[in-house]
Design an enzyme around this catalytic site. Structure first.
Site, PDB file in Angstrom:
ATOM      1  CG  HIS A  58      -0.174  -0.326   2.633  1.00 50.22           C
ATOM      2  ND1 HIS A  58       0.700   0.645   3.080  1.00 50.22           N
ATOM      3  CD2 HIS A  58      -0.451  -1.414   3.342  1.00 50.22           C
ATOM      4  CE1 HIS A  58       1.012  -0.002   4.204  1.00 50.22           C
ATOM      5  NE2 HIS A  58       0.580  -1.146   4.401  1.00 50.22           N
ATOM      6  N   GLY A 104       1.775   3.178   2.309  1.00 51.73           N
ATOM      7  CA  GLY A 104       2.789   3.310   3.246  1.00 51.73           C
ATOM      8  C   GLY A 104       4.155   2.752   3.136  1.00 51.73           C
ATOM      9  CG  HIS A 105       4.289  -1.770   2.003  1.00 54.75           C
ATOM     10  ND1 HIS A 105       2.977  -2.178   1.867  1.00 54.75           N
ATOM     11  CD2 HIS A 105       4.770  -2.269   3.186  1.00 54.75           C
ATOM     12  CE1 HIS A 105       2.697  -3.126   3.073  1.00 54.75           C
ATOM     13  NE2 HIS A 105       3.812  -3.117   3.694  1.00 54.75           N
ATOM     14  CE  LYS A 154       0.283  -0.225  11.005  1.00 51.41           C
ATOM     15  NZ  LYS A 154       0.680  -1.635  11.129  1.00 51.41           N
ATOM     16  CG  ASP A 155       5.241  -2.661  11.862  1.00 48.59           C
ATOM     17  OD1 ASP A 155       4.641  -3.195  12.512  1.00 48.59           O
ATOM     18  OD2 ASP A 155       5.333  -2.258  10.874  1.00 48.59           O
ATOM     19  CB  SER A 188      -1.184  -5.937   4.712  1.00 49.69           C
ATOM     20  OG  SER A 188       0.052  -5.281   4.260  1.00 49.69           O
TER      21      SER A 188
HETATM   22  P1  AMP Z   1       5.081  -5.156   6.393  1.00 45.66           P
HETATM   23  O1  AMP Z   1       4.879  -5.871   4.852  1.00 45.66           O
HETATM   24  O2  AMP Z   1       3.909  -5.074   7.111  1.00 45.66           O
HETATM   25  O3  AMP Z   1       6.077  -6.247   6.938  1.00 45.66           O
HETATM   26  O4  AMP Z   1       5.842  -3.793   6.307  1.00 45.66           O
HETATM   27  C1  AMP Z   1       6.755  -3.575   5.517  1.00 45.66           C
HETATM   28  C2  AMP Z   1       7.709  -2.436   5.946  1.00 45.66           C
HETATM   29  O5  AMP Z   1       6.330  -1.259   5.808  1.00 45.66           O
HETATM   30  C3  AMP Z   1       7.890  -2.225   7.457  1.00 45.66           C
HETATM   31  O6  AMP Z   1       9.161  -1.543   7.675  1.00 45.66           O
HETATM   32  C4  AMP Z   1       6.602  -1.596   8.023  1.00 45.66           C
HETATM   33  O7  AMP Z   1       6.928  -0.820   9.198  1.00 45.66           O
HETATM   34  C5  AMP Z   1       6.168  -0.605   6.748  1.00 45.66           C
HETATM   35  N1  AMP Z   1       5.069   0.042   6.768  1.00 45.66           N
HETATM   36  C6  AMP Z   1       3.872  -0.796   7.054  1.00 45.66           C
HETATM   37  N2  AMP Z   1       2.842   0.180   7.008  1.00 45.66           N
HETATM   38  C7  AMP Z   1       3.182   1.194   6.932  1.00 45.66           C
HETATM   39  C8  AMP Z   1       2.574   2.649   6.998  1.00 45.66           C
HETATM   40  N3  AMP Z   1       1.201   2.750   7.139  1.00 45.66           N
HETATM   41  N4  AMP Z   1       3.564   3.746   6.782  1.00 45.66           N
HETATM   42  C9  AMP Z   1       4.658   3.686   6.573  1.00 45.66           C
HETATM   43  N5  AMP Z   1       5.235   2.418   6.667  1.00 45.66           N
HETATM   44  C10 AMP Z   1       4.739   1.178   6.810  1.00 45.66           C
END
Ligand code: AMP
Length: 283
Positions: free
Chosen positions: A31, A33-34, A148-149, A185
């Site tokens: 999305h 954010g990524h 976010k994390d 997600s």
């Molecule tokens: P994930 O696919 O959920 O493991 O996330 C991959 C990376 O994207 C991680 O470093 C998350 O912290 C970051 N991430 C997830 N959601 C967001 C968001 N809303 N805004 C910024 N970064 C995000």
């Protein structure tokens, strides 16, 4: 965009490059954010690598792993239109050549005893394993993580220090929907009704932030938990911590940056969020 599935292909391609590498590890279902992480990396590096790998060892709940959304075609389109140079799609055999049963144990210590740690046993050790392995494969100069994390960032920073990995970590701010809900997600698993209510998480964090200089955290927390309960949220934690070491605190520390962190379930979907609280000057 080049797509590599085998680490040997990725590495022989990267070996021919004398460019700075920025790396964005993800689990897909991408999305905005990524993409904001990708865009930051694109600005700061000559080559940006994104990985998509749903890491089985960081799911303490098998149902969560089974239901994790997979949207590879759309992810490829999004990454391509953002201008990503390389997408890496490793297999579990490549990431865990010796299997997933006997994982390396990282010294996570205190960070495994608070917030996400007790709620998700083994989660951060799984995260450390996959990130360490991916960093060994991609060998980036710069690693981009989402704030976010928040706790995950702290754990990865600690692991990178402990393992003396030559990578610079950049944390990027959280991208939100219009109602403040942090992009995730997992949001796609909410019903239409649930999605409408979910903005309450961010409003709750903001209300605490706005009132923290005048009211006690325990009172604000009690009111917030009740309001969330009234809207069918089941909250696992809502805590205040110092933002550098993540030490939990019961009232604001003078002149120190803090962070409010929450994990709450709506319709059984576990949502996490956090908000930085700038230092409060109570003179
Ligand atoms: P994930 O696919 O959920 O493991 O996330 C991959 C990376 O994207 C991680 O470093 C998350 O912290 C970051 N991430 C997830 N959601 C967001 C968001 N809303 N805004 C910024 N970064 C995000």
């Amino acid at each position: 965009m080049y797509i590599f599935r085998a680490v040997s292909d990725l590495q022989s391609f990267l070996a021919q490059q004398s460019r700075s590498i920025g790396f964005v590890p993800t689990m897909g279902a991408l999305h905005e954010g990524h993409l904001s992480l990708i865009r930051t990396s694109l600005q700061e590096n000559q080559c940006t690598v994104c990985s998509i790998y749903i890491n089985p060892t960081q799911f303490n709940d098998p149902k969560d792993f089974q239901h994790y959304p997979v949207t590879l075609e759309k992810d490829i389109e999004l990454l391509e239109s953002a201008g990503t140079h390389i997408l890496f799609l490793p297999s579990t055999e490549e990431i865990y050549p010796h299997g997933t049963k006997h994982l390396k144990q990282y010294a996570i210590g205190y960070l495994d005893t608070i917030l996400e740690g007790p709620q998700r046993p083994g989660h951060f050790n799984g995260v450390c394993n996959v990130v360490h392995r991916l960093l060994d494969m991609v060998k980036p100069q710069n690693l981009y993580l989402g704030e976010k994390d928040f706790q995950q960032c702290a754990v990865i920073k600690q692991m990178v220090e402990q393992e003396h990995l030559p990578v610079q970590i950049h944390t990027c701010s959280t991208l939100r929907h219009e109602d403040g809900l942090a992009m995730s997600s997992r949001n796609a698993r909410l019903s239409e009704e649930g999605r409408k209510i979910a903005g309450l998480i961010y409003r709750t964090l903001n209300r605490i932030r706005e009132n923290l200089a005048d009211q006690s955290f325990s009172t604000l927390k009690e009111v917030a938990l009740k309001e969330l309960r009234d809207h069918q949220f089941e909250t696992e934690y809502l805590e205040l911590a110092d933002s550098s070491k993540l030490e939990l605190i019961s009232s604001p520390l003078p002149l120190k940056e803090m962070v409010l962190l929450i994990a709450t379930r709506l319709e059984g979907i576990r949502l996490i969020d956090n908000l930085i609280i700038p230092p409060i000057d109570k003179r």
